[in-house]
Design a protein around this motif. Sequence first.
Motif, PDB file in Angstrom:
ATOM      1  N   MET A   1       0.810  -1.191   0.000  1.00  0.00           N
ATOM      2  CA  MET A   1       0.000   0.000   0.000  1.00  0.00           C
ATOM      3  C   MET A   1       0.858   1.262   0.000  1.00  0.00           C
ATOM      4  SD  MET A   1      -3.000   1.238  -0.102  1.00  0.00           S
ATOM      5  CE  MET A   1      -4.514   0.918   0.719  1.00  0.00           C
ATOM      6  N   ALA A   2       1.945   1.234   0.720  1.00  0.00           N
ATOM      7  CA  ALA A   2       2.782   2.430   0.829  1.00  0.00           C
ATOM      8  C   ALA A   2       3.355   2.833  -0.525  1.00  0.00           C
ATOM      9  CB  ALA A   2       3.903   2.198   1.826  1.00  0.00           C
ATOM     10  N   GLY A   3       3.717   1.857  -1.345  1.00  0.00           N
ATOM     11  CA  GLY A   3       4.248   2.166  -2.664  1.00  0.00           C
ATOM     12  C   GLY A   3       3.218   2.872  -3.518  1.00  0.00           C
ATOM     13  N   ASN A   4       1.966   2.468  -3.372  1.00  0.00           N
ATOM     14  CA  ASN A   4       0.884   3.091  -4.123  1.00  0.00           C
ATOM     15  C   ASN A   4       0.708   4.553  -3.708  1.00  0.00           C
ATOM     16  OD1 ASN A   4      -1.308   3.396  -5.811  1.00  0.00           O
ATOM     17  ND2 ASN A   4      -2.742   2.472  -4.386  1.00  0.00           N
ATOM     18  N   GLU A   5       0.772   4.820  -2.427  1.00  0.00           N
ATOM     19  CA  GLU A   5       0.638   6.191  -1.932  1.00  0.00           C
ATOM     20  C   GLU A   5       1.821   7.053  -2.372  1.00  0.00           C
ATOM     21  OE1 GLU A   5      -1.946   7.655  -0.223  1.00  0.00           O
ATOM     22  OE2 GLU A   5      -2.980   5.784  -0.684  1.00  0.00           O
ATOM     23  N   LYS A   6       3.005   6.471  -2.387  1.00  0.00           N
ATOM     24  CA  LYS A   6       4.184   7.221  -2.826  1.00  0.00           C
ATOM     25  C   LYS A   6       4.062   7.592  -4.299  1.00  0.00           C
ATOM     26  CE  LYS A   6       7.410   5.359   0.540  1.00  0.00           C
ATOM     27  NZ  LYS A   6       8.569   4.525   0.769  1.00  0.00           N
TER      28      LYS A   6
ATOM     29  N   GLU B   1       4.099   9.697   4.119  1.00  0.00           N
ATOM     30  CA  GLU B   1       4.605   8.354   3.822  1.00  0.00           C
ATOM     31  C   GLU B   1       6.013   8.157   4.353  1.00  0.00           C
ATOM     32  OE1 GLU B   1       2.888   5.751   2.701  1.00  0.00           O
ATOM     33  OE2 GLU B   1       1.187   7.119   2.809  1.00  0.00           O
ATOM     34  N   LYS B   2       6.837   9.195   4.267  1.00  0.00           N
ATOM     35  CA  LYS B   2       8.199   9.086   4.815  1.00  0.00           C
ATOM     36  C   LYS B   2       8.155   8.901   6.327  1.00  0.00           C
ATOM     37  CE  LYS B   2      10.864  11.505   1.316  1.00  0.00           C
ATOM     38  NZ  LYS B   2      11.733  12.635   1.026  1.00  0.00           N
TER      39      LYS B   2
END
Length: 57
Positions: free
Chosen positions: A1-6, A49-50
């Motif tokens: 999910m985090a990759g999608n938000e980034k 995200e970071k």
Amino acid sequence: MAGNEKSKSKLEQAKGKAKEAAGRAVGNERMTAEGRAEQAKGDARQAKEKGKDIFRD
């Protein structure tokens, strides 16, 4: 999910930069301001995200 938000944050930043440049080219201050706002939104999402990544490790 985090990759999608980034990737969403990068996309928002790029769209905002393009919109700002287009607004400057045609002399439309509103479009320029909207572009800056989109960039800021992307920057905020990227910072969030970071922060998640820091606490995840």
